[in-house]
Design a protein around this motif. Structure first.
Motif, PDB file in Angstrom:
ATOM      1  N   GLY A   1       0.782  -1.221   0.197  1.00 46.76           N
ATOM      2  CA  GLY A   1      -0.209  -0.122   0.042  1.00 46.76           C
ATOM      3  C   GLY A   1       0.785   1.163   0.231  1.00 46.76           C
ATOM      4  N   GLY A   2       1.898   1.111   0.309  1.00 47.68           N
ATOM      5  CA  GLY A   2       2.910   2.136   0.333  1.00 47.68           C
ATOM      6  C   GLY A   2       3.315   2.687  -1.018  1.00 47.68           C
ATOM      7  N   SER A   3       4.181   3.770  -0.969  1.00 51.00           N
ATOM      8  CA  SER A   3       4.876   4.560  -2.297  1.00 51.00           C
ATOM      9  C   SER A   3       6.340   4.589  -2.411  1.00 51.00           C
ATOM     10  CB  SER A   3       3.953   5.892  -2.436  1.00 51.00           C
ATOM     11  OG  SER A   3       2.627   5.779  -2.534  1.00 51.00           O
ATOM     12  N   LEU A   4       6.776   4.642  -3.619  1.00 50.41           N
ATOM     13  CA  LEU A   4       8.275   4.886  -3.608  1.00 50.41           C
ATOM     14  C   LEU A   4       8.364   5.833  -5.211  1.00 50.41           C
ATOM     15  CD1 LEU A   4      10.158   1.603  -3.043  1.00 50.41           C
ATOM     16  CD2 LEU A   4      10.314   3.457  -1.716  1.00 50.41           C
ATOM     17  N   ARG A   5       9.190   6.397  -5.506  1.00 48.20           N
ATOM     18  CA  ARG A   5       9.618   7.065  -6.610  1.00 48.20           C
ATOM     19  C   ARG A   5      10.960   6.770  -6.970  1.00 48.20           C
ATOM     20  NH1 ARG A   5       9.696  13.472  -8.440  1.00 48.20           N
ATOM     21  NH2 ARG A   5      11.519  13.592  -7.362  1.00 48.20           N
ATOM     22  N   LEU A   6      10.952   6.322  -8.163  1.00 48.24           N
ATOM     23  CA  LEU A   6      12.267   6.033  -8.772  1.00 48.24           C
ATOM     24  C   LEU A   6      12.721   6.898  -9.723  1.00 48.24           C
ATOM     25  CD1 LEU A   6      11.710   2.093  -9.670  1.00 48.24           C
ATOM     26  CD2 LEU A   6      12.499   3.261  -7.549  1.00 48.24           C
ATOM     27  N   SER A   7      13.938   7.333  -9.827  1.00 45.74           N
ATOM     28  CA  SER A   7      14.484   8.486 -10.798  1.00 45.74           C
ATOM     29  C   SER A   7      15.572   7.680 -11.796  1.00 45.74           C
ATOM     30  CB  SER A   7      15.245   9.335  -9.916  1.00 45.74           C
ATOM     31  OG  SER A   7      14.404   9.956  -9.079  1.00 45.74           O
ATOM     32  N   CYS A   8      15.624   8.204 -12.772  1.00 43.69           N
ATOM     33  CA  CYS A   8      16.729   7.765 -13.901  1.00 43.69           C
ATOM     34  C   CYS A   8      17.179   8.841 -14.402  1.00 43.69           C
ATOM     35  CB  CYS A   8      15.876   6.881 -14.745  1.00 43.69           C
ATOM     36  SG  CYS A   8      17.285   6.131 -15.994  1.00 43.69           S
ATOM     37  N   VAL A   9      18.469   9.141 -13.912  1.00 43.79           N
ATOM     38  CA  VAL A   9      19.339  10.304 -14.742  1.00 43.79           C
ATOM     39  C   VAL A   9      20.300  10.052 -15.752  1.00 43.79           C
ATOM     40  CG1 VAL A   9      20.788  12.221 -14.120  1.00 43.79           C
ATOM     41  CG2 VAL A   9      19.403  11.400 -12.488  1.00 43.79           C
ATOM     42  N   ALA A  10      19.892  10.532 -16.927  1.00 46.61           N
ATOM     43  CA  ALA A  10      20.656  10.138 -17.988  1.00 46.61           C
ATOM     44  C   ALA A  10      22.062  11.191 -18.346  1.00 46.61           C
ATOM     45  CB  ALA A  10      19.969  10.065 -19.385  1.00 46.61           C
ATOM     46  N   SER A  11      22.990  10.778 -18.558  1.00 45.92           N
ATOM     47  CA  SER A  11      24.143  11.558 -18.710  1.00 45.92           C
ATOM     48  C   SER A  11      24.958  11.237 -20.034  1.00 45.92           C
ATOM     49  CB  SER A  11      25.139  11.699 -17.570  1.00 45.92           C
ATOM     50  OG  SER A  11      25.683  10.110 -17.295  1.00 45.92           O
ATOM     51  N   GLY A  12      25.584  12.217 -20.610  1.00 45.05           N
ATOM     52  CA  GLY A  12      26.302  11.952 -21.723  1.00 45.05           C
ATOM     53  C   GLY A  12      25.534  12.721 -22.988  1.00 45.05           C
TER      54      GLY A  12
ATOM     55  N   SER B   1       7.194   9.837 -15.747  1.00 45.74           N
ATOM     56  CA  SER B   1       7.075  11.343 -16.032  1.00 45.74           C
ATOM     57  C   SER B   1       8.627  11.629 -16.524  1.00 45.74           C
ATOM     58  CB  SER B   1       6.676  12.217 -14.927  1.00 45.74           C
ATOM     59  OG  SER B   1       7.183  11.961 -13.975  1.00 45.74           O
ATOM     60  N   ARG B   2       8.650  12.799 -16.900  1.00 45.47           N
ATOM     61  CA  ARG B   2      10.111  13.282 -17.200  1.00 45.47           C
ATOM     62  C   ARG B   2      10.137  14.494 -16.817  1.00 45.47           C
ATOM     63  NH1 ARG B   2       9.213  14.782 -23.676  1.00 45.47           N
ATOM     64  NH2 ARG B   2       7.757  16.370 -23.359  1.00 45.47           N
ATOM     65  N   ASP B   3      11.564  14.867 -16.662  1.00 45.19           N
ATOM     66  CA  ASP B   3      11.990  16.234 -16.757  1.00 45.19           C
ATOM     67  C   ASP B   3      13.118  16.736 -17.627  1.00 45.19           C
ATOM     68  OD1 ASP B   3      13.472  18.775 -15.829  1.00 45.19           O
ATOM     69  OD2 ASP B   3      12.743  18.561 -13.651  1.00 45.19           O
ATOM     70  N   ASN B   4      12.964  17.431 -18.582  1.00 45.32           N
ATOM     71  CA  ASN B   4      13.681  17.532 -19.728  1.00 45.32           C
ATOM     72  C   ASN B   4      14.923  18.429 -19.334  1.00 45.32           C
ATOM     73  OD1 ASN B   4      11.921  16.204 -21.400  1.00 45.32           O
ATOM     74  ND2 ASN B   4      11.224  18.338 -22.410  1.00 45.32           N
ATOM     75  N   VAL B   5      14.818  19.210 -18.323  1.00 47.58           N
ATOM     76  CA  VAL B   5      15.954  20.192 -17.696  1.00 47.58           C
ATOM     77  C   VAL B   5      16.853  19.089 -17.283  1.00 47.58           C
ATOM     78  CG1 VAL B   5      16.678  22.216 -16.375  1.00 47.58           C
ATOM     79  CG2 VAL B   5      14.482  22.191 -17.612  1.00 47.58           C
ATOM     80  N   LYS B   6      16.556  18.398 -16.453  1.00 45.53           N
ATOM     81  CA  LYS B   6      17.104  17.601 -15.520  1.00 45.53           C
ATOM     82  C   LYS B   6      17.905  16.221 -16.325  1.00 45.53           C
ATOM     83  CE  LYS B   6      15.644  18.970 -10.973  1.00 45.53           C
ATOM     84  NZ  LYS B   6      14.850  18.586  -9.901  1.00 45.53           N
ATOM     85  N   ASN B   7      17.134  15.975 -17.402  1.00 48.25           N
ATOM     86  CA  ASN B   7      17.314  14.965 -18.381  1.00 48.25           C
ATOM     87  C   ASN B   7      17.199  13.369 -17.412  1.00 48.25           C
ATOM     88  OD1 ASN B   7      17.871  14.343 -20.966  1.00 48.25           O
ATOM     89  ND2 ASN B   7      20.311  13.833 -20.606  1.00 48.25           N
ATOM     90  N   THR B   8      15.922  13.759 -16.696  1.00 52.81           N
ATOM     91  CA  THR B   8      15.527  12.619 -15.896  1.00 52.81           C
ATOM     92  C   THR B   8      14.178  11.942 -16.156  1.00 52.81           C
ATOM     93  OG1 THR B   8      17.067  13.594 -14.009  1.00 52.81           O
ATOM     94  CG2 THR B   8      15.307  11.877 -13.281  1.00 52.81           C
ATOM     95  N   ALA B   9      13.981  10.732 -15.923  1.00 53.32           N
ATOM     96  CA  ALA B   9      12.806  10.126 -15.936  1.00 53.32           C
ATOM     97  C   ALA B   9      12.478   9.626 -14.610  1.00 53.32           C
ATOM     98  CB  ALA B   9      12.610   8.770 -16.945  1.00 53.32           C
ATOM     99  N   TYR B  10      11.284   9.670 -14.284  1.00 55.01           N
ATOM    100  CA  TYR B  10      10.591   8.979 -12.937  1.00 55.01           C
ATOM    101  C   TYR B  10       9.571   8.155 -13.061  1.00 55.01           C
ATOM    102  CZ  TYR B  10      12.783  13.550 -11.773  1.00 55.01           C
ATOM    103  OH  TYR B  10      13.335  14.745 -11.533  1.00 55.01           O
TER     104      TYR B  10
END
Length: 126
Positions: free
Chosen positions: A14-25, A70-79
């Motif tokens: 029943g709980g929650s987590l948020r995963l992040s994926c940062v792309a570099s290069g 979701s995504r953050d274009n500025v941070k080049n990150t997907a969640y």
């Protein structure tokens, strides 16, 4: 391109987590990013993907209504926001990316993704 996934952990059902994926290069102005997961003794399965150009999203049926990519274009990150977690969501979660804007029939196939991050463990248990 290097992908770095984080955000896994131990959570109660029943709980929650948020995963992040940062792309570099590389800056992903186009392309597709996705999350896959692999439970012990099972193959790596598709979870969700997002197409950078138009924000098109695709989910496996078992997570629809519970997970949001979701995504953050500025941070080049997907969640991957994971709510209402269940024990069967327990797995190592991997982020993946390709510079191609995948079509619907390709979103869920691991072979279309060229870059992979190391996994992050998600354990759902009381």
């Amino acid at each position: 391109v290097q992908l770095q996934a984080s955000g896994g952990g131990l959570v109660q059902p029943g709980g929650s987590l948020r995963l992040s994926c940062v792309a570099s290069g590389r800056t992903f102005s186009s392309g597709t990013m996705a999350w896959f997961r692999q439970a012990p003794g099972r193959e790596r399965d598709f979870v969700a993907s997002i197409r950078w150009s138009d924000n098109k999203k695709y989910y496996v049926d078992s997570v629809k209504g519970r997970f949001t990519i979701s995504r953050d274009n500025v941070k080049n990150t997907a969640y991957l926001q994971m709510n209402s977690l269940m024990p069967e969501d327990t797995a190592v979660y991997y982020c993946a990316a390709t510079t191609r804007s995948l079509i619907l029939s390709s979103f869920g196939s691991a072979r279309y993704y060229d870059y992979w991050g190391e996994g992050t463990q998600v354990t759902v248990s009381s």
